[in-house]
Design an enzyme around this catalytic site. Structure first.
Site, PDB file in Angstrom:
ATOM      1  N   GLU A 103     125.686 -30.927  58.486  1.00 12.83           N
ATOM      2  CA  GLU A 103     126.414 -31.760  57.243  1.00 12.83           C
ATOM      3  C   GLU A 103     125.558 -32.772  56.707  1.00 12.83           C
ATOM      4  O   GLU A 103     125.983 -33.771  56.314  1.00 12.83           O
ATOM      5  CB  GLU A 103     127.679 -32.012  57.903  1.00 12.83           C
ATOM      6  CG  GLU A 103     128.709 -30.939  58.211  1.00 12.83           C
ATOM      7  CD  GLU A 103     129.973 -30.812  58.094  1.00 12.83           C
ATOM      8  OE1 GLU A 103     130.585 -32.041  57.426  1.00 12.83           O
ATOM      9  OE2 GLU A 103     130.975 -30.328  58.843  1.00 12.83           O
ATOM     10  N   ARG A 120     127.723 -44.859  92.186  1.00 12.18           N
ATOM     11  CA  ARG A 120     126.372 -44.655  92.880  1.00 12.18           C
ATOM     12  C   ARG A 120     125.685 -46.021  93.350  1.00 12.18           C
ATOM     13  O   ARG A 120     125.583 -47.070  92.631  1.00 12.18           O
ATOM     14  CB  ARG A 120     125.394 -44.253  91.616  1.00 12.18           C
ATOM     15  CG  ARG A 120     124.047 -44.303  91.807  1.00 12.18           C
ATOM     16  CD  ARG A 120     123.712 -43.058  92.783  1.00 12.18           C
ATOM     17  NE  ARG A 120     122.085 -42.913  92.819  1.00 12.18           N
ATOM     18  CZ  ARG A 120     121.596 -42.357  93.610  1.00 12.18           C
ATOM     19  NH1 ARG A 120     122.195 -41.716  94.426  1.00 12.18           N
ATOM     20  NH2 ARG A 120     120.211 -42.311  93.633  1.00 12.18           N
ATOM     21  N   ILE A 136     125.541 -20.293  59.410  1.00 16.88           N
ATOM     22  CA  ILE A 136     126.706 -20.471  58.998  1.00 16.88           C
ATOM     23  C   ILE A 136     127.776 -20.521  60.302  1.00 16.88           C
ATOM     24  O   ILE A 136     127.860 -19.704  60.742  1.00 16.88           O
ATOM     25  CB  ILE A 136     127.178 -19.439  57.675  1.00 16.88           C
ATOM     26  CG1 ILE A 136     126.396 -19.377  56.682  1.00 16.88           C
ATOM     27  CG2 ILE A 136     128.660 -19.829  57.374  1.00 16.88           C
ATOM     28  CD1 ILE A 136     126.045 -20.779  56.072  1.00 16.88           C
ATOM     29  N   ALA A 193     117.425 -23.323  50.963  1.00 17.49           N
ATOM     30  CA  ALA A 193     118.380 -24.302  50.538  1.00 17.49           C
ATOM     31  C   ALA A 193     118.934 -25.011  51.478  1.00 17.49           C
ATOM     32  O   ALA A 193     120.098 -24.673  51.895  1.00 17.49           O
ATOM     33  CB  ALA A 193     119.140 -23.920  49.276  1.00 17.49           C
ATOM     34  N   SER A 241     120.081 -37.155  59.077  1.00 18.16           N
ATOM     35  CA  SER A 241     120.310 -38.482  59.052  1.00 18.16           C
ATOM     36  C   SER A 241     119.252 -38.878  57.599  1.00 18.16           C
ATOM     37  O   SER A 241     119.668 -40.024  56.947  1.00 18.16           O
ATOM     38  CB  SER A 241     119.539 -39.117  60.119  1.00 18.16           C
ATOM     39  OG  SER A 241     120.351 -38.941  61.043  1.00 18.16           O
ATOM     40  N   GLY A 251     119.898 -40.890  86.065  1.00 18.46           N
ATOM     41  CA  GLY A 251     118.932 -40.841  86.612  1.00 18.46           C
ATOM     42  C   GLY A 251     118.587 -39.211  86.766  1.00 18.46           C
ATOM     43  O   GLY A 251     119.308 -38.526  85.931  1.00 18.46           O
TER      44      GLY A 251
HETATM   45  N1  COS Z   1     130.892 -36.034  44.961  1.00 19.40           N
HETATM   46  C1  COS Z   1     130.933 -35.554  43.717  1.00 19.40           C
HETATM   47  N2  COS Z   1     129.881 -35.393  42.912  1.00 19.40           N
HETATM   48  C2  COS Z   1     128.692 -35.360  43.270  1.00 19.40           C
HETATM   49  C3  COS Z   1     128.546 -35.856  44.688  1.00 19.40           C
HETATM   50  C4  COS Z   1     129.735 -36.270  45.500  1.00 19.40           C
HETATM   51  N3  COS Z   1     129.375 -36.753  46.656  1.00 19.40           N
HETATM   52  N4  COS Z   1     127.044 -35.802  45.015  1.00 19.40           N
HETATM   53  C5  COS Z   1     126.390 -35.388  44.003  1.00 19.40           C
HETATM   54  N5  COS Z   1     127.389 -35.029  43.021  1.00 19.40           N
HETATM   55  C6  COS Z   1     127.098 -34.656  41.564  1.00 19.40           C
HETATM   56  C7  COS Z   1     126.309 -35.809  41.034  1.00 19.40           C
HETATM   57  O1  COS Z   1     127.270 -36.804  40.166  1.00 19.40           O
HETATM   58  C8  COS Z   1     125.456 -34.836  39.914  1.00 19.40           C
HETATM   59  O2  COS Z   1     126.406 -34.641  38.715  1.00 19.40           O
HETATM   60  P1  COS Z   1     125.970 -34.638  37.449  1.00 19.40           P
HETATM   61  O3  COS Z   1     124.699 -33.583  37.054  1.00 19.40           O
HETATM   62  O4  COS Z   1     126.952 -34.320  36.530  1.00 19.40           O
HETATM   63  O5  COS Z   1     125.603 -36.234  37.037  1.00 19.40           O
HETATM   64  C9  COS Z   1     125.405 -33.486  40.569  1.00 19.40           C
HETATM   65  O6  COS Z   1     126.276 -33.492  41.639  1.00 19.40           O
HETATM   66  C10 COS Z   1     124.008 -33.492  41.370  1.00 19.40           C
HETATM   67  O7  COS Z   1     123.833 -34.645  42.048  1.00 19.40           O
HETATM   68  P2  COS Z   1     122.362 -35.066  42.401  1.00 19.40           P
HETATM   69  O8  COS Z   1     121.506 -35.392  41.375  1.00 19.40           O
HETATM   70  O9  COS Z   1     122.559 -36.222  43.429  1.00 19.40           O
HETATM   71  O10 COS Z   1     121.828 -34.007  43.466  1.00 19.40           O
HETATM   72  P3  COS Z   1     120.578 -33.748  44.256  1.00 19.40           P
HETATM   73  O11 COS Z   1     120.224 -32.276  44.151  1.00 19.40           O
HETATM   74  O12 COS Z   1     119.764 -34.710  44.146  1.00 19.40           O
HETATM   75  O13 COS Z   1     121.072 -33.798  45.877  1.00 19.40           O
HETATM   76  C11 COS Z   1     121.727 -34.401  47.924  1.00 19.40           C
HETATM   77  C12 COS Z   1     122.076 -34.552  46.300  1.00 19.40           C
HETATM   78  C13 COS Z   1     120.751 -34.518  48.519  1.00 19.40           C
HETATM   79  C14 COS Z   1     122.923 -35.505  48.184  1.00 19.40           C
HETATM   80  C15 COS Z   1     122.647 -32.939  48.274  1.00 19.40           C
HETATM   81  O14 COS Z   1     121.878 -31.900  48.019  1.00 19.40           O
HETATM   82  C16 COS Z   1     123.009 -32.888  49.756  1.00 19.40           C
HETATM   83  O15 COS Z   1     123.927 -33.551  50.142  1.00 19.40           O
HETATM   84  N6  COS Z   1     122.065 -32.334  50.551  1.00 19.40           N
HETATM   85  C17 COS Z   1     122.441 -32.152  51.884  1.00 19.40           C
HETATM   86  C18 COS Z   1     123.296 -31.010  52.066  1.00 19.40           C
HETATM   87  C19 COS Z   1     123.996 -30.629  53.273  1.00 19.40           C
HETATM   88  O16 COS Z   1     124.615 -31.623  53.723  1.00 19.40           O
HETATM   89  N7  COS Z   1     123.701 -29.725  53.810  1.00 19.40           N
HETATM   90  C20 COS Z   1     124.428 -29.181  55.030  1.00 19.40           C
HETATM   91  C21 COS Z   1     124.862 -27.803  55.197  1.00 19.40           C
HETATM   92  S1  COS Z   1     126.625 -27.758  54.799  1.00 19.40           S
HETATM   93  S2  COS Z   1     127.231 -27.884  56.950  1.00 19.40           S
END
Ligand code: COS
Length: 382
Positions: free
Chosen positions: A363, A268, A156, A129, A366, A339
């Site tokens: 986090e 330089r 982590i 994940a 891109s 360089g």
């Molecule tokens: N704030 C509040 N709620 C949010 C939200 C946000 N920024 N983003 C999503 N949600 C909610 C959605 O509204 C949805 O709620 P409902 O089921 O009630 O409608 C739920 O969370 C699921 O959201 P979504 O369908 O968008 O989930 P996805 O699985 O499609 O994934 C992404 C969303 C891809 C944006 C997310 O998994 C993500 O940010 N991935 C990257 C994670 C990351 O940054 N990892 C780095 C490690 S941490 S250092």
């Protein structure tokens, strides 16, 4: 709470002097030793850096997002490894608790987080994940007044030193995606929690990431953060905020690199004159400066919007996307302007080139920021 103009300037001035006099001189050694000296950590604690974003009633400085961004930007002018020492306490390691914690949870943990006595980590990512963070497999089974956690977290930040983890775990295996995920505050000393060795990384030596394993870890139910099933939203809201903090660090590193390039290009000489006189060098400087100004403006405007209570999911993702890609280009041009000197270790440019690469990944990559910007744009209708 926003600081008055004079106090804000004083704080920024203190941070600038700390960066110039204490951090910059030891950057290379920190990288070589892969450790930030404890004396510097203690100075950061005394300056209040671990508690920048923690409410004043719990001993923090309670900065606004804009103020925190300005501090992170200044800190970014030294090796990003320094920021990492307190970055989790200010951002992803504490903000779930600040936003969703009960009064009792806050009173128990926030004062120690603000002072730096308690180091925090944010445990969302797992081997299966990463970008698809809603698919966490770590399980949390309710047994009376405890939840029993089993699973593994990956990469982590600060886990080696952390005393408190915000852990996202699946409480309902029948629900797919984020809906079955719950957040927990997990103290380090609970039996069954173990932390792996630090990973060897491309850059940011002095900052560490580890695997964290949970084997039958019994977490008191009172340590659940928010309601069951709310954990994914907790994580997303923490990341909305964290992405602005990372954008600020990107802008800080870029501003520093541009200043380093100006100093070097002015000194330089080739073909009988400083290389800064050549328009091809000037073109690289102009592109870097223009992009950096744009990233700074987007960051600060988004931070102000968040401070005003607006939803900035789109803008924070756009800011992180633009700032992290921008600093990658700025670092690349810096190597080019320096360089051969940009490629050897002595000048520190190659180190920063490696350090900034992770900004486009952690986090949210891109590509994930693009997904978020596109989804939100479609949702908002433009
Ligand atoms: N704030 C509040 N709620 C949010 C939200 C946000 N920024 N983003 C999503 N949600 C909610 C959605 O509204 C949805 O709620 P409902 O089921 O009630 O409608 C739920 O969370 C699921 O959201 P979504 O369908 O968008 O989930 P996805 O699985 O499609 O994934 C992404 C969303 C891809 C944006 C997310 O998994 C993500 O940010 N991935 C990257 C994670 C990351 O940054 N990892 C780095 C490690 S941490 S250092």
């Amino acid at each position: 709470m926003a600081l008055d103009a004079e106090t804000r300037e004083q704080l920024l001035d203190t941070v600038r002097r700390f960066v110039r006099d204490r951090l910059r001189p030891v950057e290379a050694k920190v990288s070589e030793d892969d450790a930030v000296p404890q004396t510097l950590i203690d100075e950061m604690k005394a300056m209040g850096l671990f508690g920048l974003s923690i409410p004043a009633e719990y001993g923090g400085l309670e900065l606004s997002m804009e103020e925190e961004a300005l501090v992170a930007l200044e800190i970014g002018k030294a090796s990003p490894a320094f920021r990492s020492a307190f970055g989790t306490n200010v951002g992803i390691g504490s903000q779930g608790l600040v936003m969703f914690g009960t009064d009792a949870q806050k009173a128990k943990y926030l004062p120690g987080i603000a002072s730096g006595e308690i180091i925090t980590s944010f445990a969302l990512t797992e081997p299966e994940a990463g970008s698809d963070s809603a698919s966490v497999q770590t399980r949390a089974r309710r047994e009376g007044d405890v939840y029993v956690l089993d699973g593994a977290k990956r990469y982590i930040t600060n886990a080696g030193k952390a005393q408190l983890f915000t852990v996202m775990a699946r409480t309902d295996p029948n629900k797919k995606g984020g809906a079955g995920v719950t957040a927990f505050l997990v103290p380090r000393d609970l039996p069954g929690l173990s932390v792996g060795k630090p990973e060897k990384k491309m850059g940011q030596q002095g900052a560490h990431i580890h695997d964290v394993n949970f084997e039958g870890v019994r977490v008191p139910a009172e340590n659940r953060l928010g309601e069951e099933g709310e954990g994914f939203k907790v994580a997303m809201q923490v990341l909305d905020r964290g992405r602005l903090h990372i954008s600020a660090v990107c802008v800080g590193v870029a501003e520093r690199l541009i200043a380093d390039c100006v100093a070097y290009a002015t000194e330089r000489k080739q073909f009988g004159q400083p290389i800064a006189q050549f328009q091809m060098i000037q073109a690289m400087l102009a592109d870097s400066k223009t992009e950096c100004l744009a990233a700074r403006a987007l960051l600060l405007e988004t931070a102000r919007k968040r401070d005003a209570g607006d939803n900035v999911t789109l803008e924070a993702a756009a800011s992180k996307l633009f700032a992290s890609e921008m600093v990658g280009r700025v670092a690349d041009r810096a190597v080019q302007i320096f360089g051969g000197a940009g490629y050897v270790a002595d000048y520190g440019i190659e180190r920063l080139y490696r350090d900034v690469r992770i900004f486009r990944i952690y986090e949210g990559t891109s590509q994930i920021q693009q997904v978020i910007v596109a989804r939100e744009t479609l949702k908002r209708g433009g």
